[in-house]
Design a protein around this motif. Structure first.
Motif, PDB file in Angstrom:
ATOM      1  N   ASP A  37      -6.299 -89.745 -16.813  1.00 39.94           N
ATOM      2  CA  ASP A  37      -6.483 -89.112 -15.509  1.00 39.94           C
ATOM      3  C   ASP A  37      -7.252 -90.027 -14.559  1.00 39.94           C
ATOM      4  O   ASP A  37      -6.963 -90.074 -13.363  1.00 39.94           O
ATOM      5  CB  ASP A  37      -7.231 -87.786 -15.669  1.00 39.94           C
ATOM      6  CG  ASP A  37      -6.410 -86.746 -16.417  1.00 39.94           C
ATOM      7  OD1 ASP A  37      -5.169 -86.841 -16.409  1.00 39.94           O
ATOM      8  OD2 ASP A  37      -7.006 -85.837 -17.016  1.00 39.94           O
ATOM      9  N   LEU A  38      -8.235 -90.741 -15.082  1.00 44.59           N
ATOM     10  CA  LEU A  38      -8.979 -91.682 -14.246  1.00 44.59           C
ATOM     11  C   LEU A  38      -8.132 -92.910 -13.917  1.00 44.59           C
ATOM     12  O   LEU A  38      -8.114 -93.368 -12.762  1.00 44.59           O
ATOM     13  CB  LEU A  38     -10.266 -92.103 -14.948  1.00 44.59           C
ATOM     14  CG  LEU A  38     -11.105 -93.171 -14.251  1.00 44.59           C
ATOM     15  CD1 LEU A  38     -11.483 -92.748 -12.832  1.00 44.59           C
ATOM     16  CD2 LEU A  38     -12.354 -93.486 -15.065  1.00 44.59           C
ATOM     17  N   ILE A  75     -17.443 -98.035 -15.062  1.00 46.16           N
ATOM     18  CA  ILE A  75     -16.691 -96.815 -14.785  1.00 46.16           C
ATOM     19  C   ILE A  75     -15.969 -96.436 -16.068  1.00 46.16           C
ATOM     20  O   ILE A  75     -15.569 -97.313 -16.852  1.00 46.16           O
ATOM     21  CB  ILE A  75     -15.689 -96.999 -13.616  1.00 46.16           C
ATOM     22  CG1 ILE A  75     -15.004 -95.671 -13.262  1.00 46.16           C
ATOM     23  CG2 ILE A  75     -14.657 -98.080 -13.931  1.00 46.16           C
ATOM     24  CD1 ILE A  75     -14.189 -95.731 -11.975  1.00 46.16           C
ATOM     25  N   TYR A 125     -16.906 -89.964 -16.412  1.00 47.91           N
ATOM     26  CA  TYR A 125     -16.330 -88.634 -16.308  1.00 47.91           C
ATOM     27  C   TYR A 125     -16.103 -88.028 -17.693  1.00 47.91           C
ATOM     28  O   TYR A 125     -15.709 -88.732 -18.619  1.00 47.91           O
ATOM     29  CB  TYR A 125     -14.986 -88.686 -15.573  1.00 47.91           C
ATOM     30  CG  TYR A 125     -15.092 -89.077 -14.122  1.00 47.91           C
ATOM     31  CD1 TYR A 125     -15.343 -88.125 -13.136  1.00 47.91           C
ATOM     32  CD2 TYR A 125     -14.954 -90.408 -13.735  1.00 47.91           C
ATOM     33  CE1 TYR A 125     -15.439 -88.484 -11.804  1.00 47.91           C
ATOM     34  CE2 TYR A 125     -15.050 -90.776 -12.403  1.00 47.91           C
ATOM     35  CZ  TYR A 125     -15.288 -89.813 -11.448  1.00 47.91           C
ATOM     36  OH  TYR A 125     -15.394 -90.169 -10.123  1.00 47.91           O
ATOM     37  N   MET A 184      -7.008 -95.113 -10.154  1.00 47.24           N
ATOM     38  CA  MET A 184      -7.597 -96.444  -9.962  1.00 47.24           C
ATOM     39  C   MET A 184      -6.688 -97.326  -9.107  1.00 47.24           C
ATOM     40  O   MET A 184      -5.471 -97.337  -9.297  1.00 47.24           O
ATOM     41  CB  MET A 184      -7.785 -97.144 -11.308  1.00 47.24           C
ATOM     42  CG  MET A 184      -8.981 -96.720 -12.094  1.00 47.24           C
ATOM     43  SD  MET A 184      -9.071 -97.759 -13.584  1.00 47.24           S
ATOM     44  CE  MET A 184     -10.569 -97.094 -14.291  1.00 47.24           C
ATOM     45  N   THR A 214     -14.676 -92.925 -18.998  1.00 49.02           N
ATOM     46  CA  THR A 214     -14.506 -91.527 -19.384  1.00 49.02           C
ATOM     47  C   THR A 214     -14.901 -91.323 -20.836  1.00 49.02           C
ATOM     48  O   THR A 214     -14.891 -92.254 -21.641  1.00 49.02           O
ATOM     49  CB  THR A 214     -13.034 -91.085 -19.235  1.00 49.02           C
ATOM     50  OG1 THR A 214     -12.203 -91.944 -20.025  1.00 49.02           O
ATOM     51  CG2 THR A 214     -12.576 -91.122 -17.782  1.00 49.02           C
ATOM     52  N   GLY A 233     -12.711 -96.540 -21.342  1.00 52.93           N
ATOM     53  CA  GLY A 233     -12.076 -95.225 -21.287  1.00 52.93           C
ATOM     54  C   GLY A 233     -12.389 -94.327 -22.458  1.00 52.93           C
ATOM     55  O   GLY A 233     -11.945 -93.174 -22.495  1.00 52.93           O
ATOM     56  N   ILE A 271     -11.596 -86.052 -10.112  1.00 54.81           N
ATOM     57  CA  ILE A 271     -11.790 -87.443 -10.492  1.00 54.81           C
ATOM     58  C   ILE A 271     -11.487 -88.329  -9.295  1.00 54.81           C
ATOM     59  O   ILE A 271     -10.428 -88.217  -8.665  1.00 54.81           O
ATOM     60  CB  ILE A 271     -10.878 -87.826 -11.662  1.00 54.81           C
ATOM     61  CG1 ILE A 271     -11.242 -87.005 -12.901  1.00 54.81           C
ATOM     62  CG2 ILE A 271     -10.984 -89.310 -11.976  1.00 54.81           C
ATOM     63  CD1 ILE A 271     -10.374 -87.302 -14.090  1.00 54.81           C
ATOM     64  N   PHE A 318     -12.169 -92.591  -7.850  1.00 52.98           N
ATOM     65  CA  PHE A 318     -12.533 -93.943  -8.274  1.00 52.98           C
ATOM     66  C   PHE A 318     -13.902 -94.262  -7.695  1.00 52.98           C
ATOM     67  O   PHE A 318     -14.052 -94.467  -6.485  1.00 52.98           O
ATOM     68  CB  PHE A 318     -11.481 -94.940  -7.778  1.00 52.98           C
ATOM     69  CG  PHE A 318     -11.772 -96.362  -8.173  1.00 52.98           C
ATOM     70  CD1 PHE A 318     -11.623 -96.764  -9.484  1.00 52.98           C
ATOM     71  CD2 PHE A 318     -12.189 -97.286  -7.229  1.00 52.98           C
ATOM     72  CE1 PHE A 318     -11.882 -98.079  -9.857  1.00 52.98           C
ATOM     73  CE2 PHE A 318     -12.441 -98.601  -7.586  1.00 52.98           C
ATOM     74  CZ  PHE A 318     -12.285 -98.997  -8.902  1.00 52.98           C
ATOM     75  N   CYS A 368      -9.020 -90.392 -20.224  1.00 53.14           N
ATOM     76  CA  CYS A 368      -9.016 -91.693 -19.539  1.00 53.14           C
ATOM     77  C   CYS A 368      -7.774 -91.887 -18.680  1.00 53.14           C
ATOM     78  O   CYS A 368      -7.827 -92.557 -17.638  1.00 53.14           O
ATOM     79  CB  CYS A 368      -9.142 -92.829 -20.551  1.00 53.14           C
ATOM     80  SG  CYS A 368      -7.724 -93.062 -21.643  1.00 53.14           S
ATOM     81  N   SER A 396     -10.435 -83.039 -16.816  1.00 57.53           N
ATOM     82  CA  SER A 396     -11.851 -83.172 -16.511  1.00 57.53           C
ATOM     83  C   SER A 396     -12.461 -81.855 -16.101  1.00 57.53           C
ATOM     84  O   SER A 396     -11.785 -80.858 -15.884  1.00 57.53           O
ATOM     85  CB  SER A 396     -12.034 -84.188 -15.374  1.00 57.53           C
ATOM     86  OG  SER A 396     -11.577 -83.636 -14.152  1.00 57.53           O
TER      87      SER A 396
END
Length: 227
Positions: A20-21, A201, A14, A25, A203, A182, A6, A8, A18, A2
């Motif tokens: 990385d997010l 939410i 972002y 979570m 990416t 994502g 990042i 949550f 995806c 990113s």
């Protein structure tokens, strides 16, 4: 990776991978997942030769299914868009790795793709479940008529018609639910969530598509604020 840290956070998209997010979570935090991953066909799209990152093969679909399952609440749905080339492999992988298979939906497009002999006029969407999901409509068909998406130099090559995303959200969630995408692409999922009072939410890895999508979402929010 990113362009920043990042965390949550609801109603945040972002410019990031995806995975990385997903890594930050909390488990069982998502009420619905809608994703349109790279199909894995390794081709460019349209006259402008548009490309999608990580489109070399379909393995990203398997990685995603493994990673996102613990983040879904029990008795919720995952809608995964794909094409005829890999949908059967993805379906079998999902069943073998913790998902229940609910339905294969067909999206019939009113425009015909390029090709010779058998020009493609449909795409597919796998409906998978963690546990036994609940749905809001009893008249939901598994064949969806998709309005024509007018592609331009700035449009995402996999852009889905807005009404289909909205239909999924209304069928499989309620107001206030948190919906994850994502592979945001044109931000259709975020825009539909905003309009239908859902939280979102997600990416988008490609900076170009992220920028275009974020501008569309910001314009919608600004218009809403004005009125």
């Amino acid at each position: 990776m990113s362009d920043g840290k990042i965390v949550f956070a609801k109603n945040k998209i972002y410019n990031a991978d995806c995975f990385d997010l997903i890594a930050v979570m909390p488990d069982e935090s998502l009420d619905l997942v809608i994703v349109d991953p790279p199909y894995g066909d390794g081709i460019g799209y349209g006259r402008n030769g548009k490309e999608i990152l990580n489109n070399e093969d379909e393995s990203i679909n398997y990685r995603f299914l493994d990673a996102i399952l613990p983040k879904m609440k029990q008795d919720t749905s995952l809608y995964l868009f794909s094409n005829h080339k890999f949908v059967n492999q993805i379906k079998e992988y999902a069943i073998e790795n913790g998902y229940n298979y609910r339905m294969l939906c067909i999206m019939v497009k009113n425009n015909i793709g390029m090709g010779y002999g058998f020009r493609n006029q449909y795409e597919v969407c796998l409906v998978l479940e963690k546990g036994k999901a609940k749905y809001n409509r009893k008249d939901m068909s598994n064949v969806w008529k998709m309005k024509h998406v007018q592609h331009t130099d700035t449009s995402h090559p996999h852009q889905k018609e807005y009404d289909i995303i909205r239909k999924i959200i209304l069928h499989s969630s309620k107001e206030g639910d948190l919906i994850f995408d994502g592979f945001m692409g044109s931000f259709s999922t975020a825009i539909a969530c905003y309009k239908e009072n859902r939280n979102y939410i997600g990416t988008e890895l490609d900076k170009k598509w992220f920028g275009n999508g974020q501008r569309s979402l910001d314009a919608l929010k600004s218009q809403h604020t004005l009125f």
